[in-house]
Design a protein around this motif. Sequence first.
Motif, PDB file in Angstrom:
ATOM      1  N   VAL A 256       1.956 -33.990  -8.154  1.00 30.34           N
ATOM      2  CA  VAL A 256       1.208 -34.533  -9.289  1.00 30.34           C
ATOM      3  C   VAL A 256       0.999 -33.462 -10.358  1.00 30.34           C
ATOM      4  O   VAL A 256       1.101 -33.723 -11.563  1.00 30.34           O
ATOM      5  N   GLU A 257       0.723 -32.231  -9.898  1.00 32.50           N
ATOM      6  CA  GLU A 257       0.496 -31.111 -10.825  1.00 32.50           C
ATOM      7  C   GLU A 257       1.794 -30.473 -11.304  1.00 32.50           C
ATOM      8  O   GLU A 257       1.773 -29.544 -12.111  1.00 32.50           O
ATOM      9  N   LYS A 258       2.942 -30.939 -10.765  1.00 33.64           N
ATOM     10  CA  LYS A 258       4.278 -30.454 -11.139  1.00 33.64           C
ATOM     11  C   LYS A 258       4.455 -28.961 -10.888  1.00 33.64           C
ATOM     12  O   LYS A 258       5.119 -28.261 -11.670  1.00 33.64           O
ATOM     13  N   LYS A 259       3.894 -28.470  -9.802  1.00 33.89           N
ATOM     14  CA  LYS A 259       4.076 -27.070  -9.407  1.00 33.89           C
ATOM     15  C   LYS A 259       5.275 -27.003  -8.457  1.00 33.89           C
ATOM     16  O   LYS A 259       5.132 -26.887  -7.237  1.00 33.89           O
ATOM     17  N   TRP A 260       6.471 -27.064  -9.019  1.00 29.41           N
ATOM     18  CA  TRP A 260       7.687 -27.252  -8.227  1.00 29.41           C
ATOM     19  C   TRP A 260       8.022 -26.057  -7.352  1.00 29.41           C
ATOM     20  O   TRP A 260       8.509 -26.221  -6.234  1.00 29.41           O
ATOM     21  N   ASP A 261       7.773 -24.850  -7.830  1.00 30.20           N
ATOM     22  CA  ASP A 261       8.090 -23.671  -7.021  1.00 30.20           C
ATOM     23  C   ASP A 261       7.220 -23.612  -5.769  1.00 30.20           C
ATOM     24  O   ASP A 261       7.714 -23.366  -4.655  1.00 30.20           O
ATOM     25  N   THR A 262       5.917 -23.844  -5.951  1.00 26.05           N
ATOM     26  CA  THR A 262       5.005 -23.828  -4.809  1.00 26.05           C
ATOM     27  C   THR A 262       5.321 -24.965  -3.848  1.00 26.05           C
ATOM     28  O   THR A 262       5.300 -24.794  -2.626  1.00 26.05           O
ATOM     29  N   PHE A 263       5.645 -26.118  -4.415  1.00 29.36           N
ATOM     30  CA  PHE A 263       6.011 -27.277  -3.601  1.00 29.36           C
ATOM     31  C   PHE A 263       7.251 -26.990  -2.760  1.00 29.36           C
ATOM     32  O   PHE A 263       7.294 -27.267  -1.554  1.00 29.36           O
ATOM     33  N   THR A 264       8.282 -26.424  -3.384  1.00 30.83           N
ATOM     34  CA  THR A 264       9.540 -26.126  -2.670  1.00 30.83           C
ATOM     35  C   THR A 264       9.300 -25.125  -1.546  1.00 30.83           C
ATOM     36  O   THR A 264       9.855 -25.273  -0.446  1.00 30.83           O
ATOM     37  N   THR A 265       8.471 -24.123  -1.813  1.00 31.72           N
ATOM     38  CA  THR A 265       8.159 -23.119  -0.787  1.00 31.72           C
ATOM     39  C   THR A 265       7.449 -23.747   0.402  1.00 31.72           C
ATOM     40  O   THR A 265       7.797 -23.494   1.562  1.00 31.72           O
TER      41      THR A 265
END
Length: 400
Positions: A256-265
């Motif tokens: 939802v917050e579009k934090k893609w790097d943290t999400f991928t990790t």
Amino acid sequence: LGRLTGYLRELIIASQFNISKMADQVILLLTLPDLINSLLSISTLSVVMMPLMYEKKDHIKSILIDLTKRIGILALLFYISIALILYFIYEFSFWILLLISFISIIPNALTAIAVLYLQFQNRFLFTSLGTLVFNITIIGCLILSKNLLLIALGVILACILRFGFMLIDVFKSPLKIANQPYIKTNKVSFQLIIFSIISNGILFINPTINKMLASLLSPGSTAILTYAEKIYLLPVSVLLTTFAVASFPDISKLIVEKKWDTFTTLLKKSIILNIILSGVTVLIFVILGKFFITILFGLANISNYHINQIYTVFLGYIGALGFAGTQAICINVLFSLKKFKSIATFSITILSLNLLLNLVVIIKNKALVLIAINTSLLQIISVIILTILIKQTLKEKTKT
């Protein structure tokens, strides 16, 4: 604790009813309501409702009230539909008992909504103990009586007590939703809930369908399939799928917050750790599976012949044991990414394949172990398809 008491429950069934038609009936009374309960379960609701609740934090009360109304209507429709189907499968006296046990869908639907709210609040203690409350109640009923009517009523009682247990933590929650005004919202539509059921809920009814189909083979087949399934589900439910449950709120929030790097990790860590644990678990259970089964069901006076049958079916589930955790993570990720149409197509495909493969087993009167092997095969296919979908979606998201 809940799963361990589940083993105790199966041991009591095995001890009292052994491998027989009556054992099959007891198991079906306990599990066939899951056809509806799984469709309306927390796993089904959370994947579409959790992101919505994060987006509309000021309207949680409205969302939950509207969700409860719609789930109640759907539960009634499912009850009538499945009752009509089962009427043509089972003898009338047992069909009536199934109708009684199916009343448990009412408290179970309410439990799913309560658990959804508690998971939104990251409150997992009471939700994790729900299975324990259910199984203790069922164990008490089994010890008190072998009467199928009382067991069917016991299913209803167990579900009511589990819902009451969840309400204790709901009232203790720091978010006082009672103070929020109720505003009728169009966000919780029948279309959204039905779509979540098509997309996710139907995946959870496959094991119940398999038990129902197994009951059409020789007497005791459902019992053997269930006892073998319990062995492989212990590490799956206690360990391997916990990553999907525990990480889902955080994954939804990051998307939802579009934090893609943290999400991928976070996603990579969850999957890698799950794969390692799954591999170790498979190795342990392949080596020690026969020992576990002999010890557990030997206590219930199950013959060596039937123990060997249980072990053979258990080996058919090894593929499912190795891939169940990864599948759960992948499905939740795709829901968080809102790939609803892809998941719906995937779910219908897997359900259709499961029915087709296992109907062939029943019609041809083949070995029971083939139902377990089909489950493993479909689990492996599922992970491959879901992984491809996630990679494609992440490429699209990172580009935009």
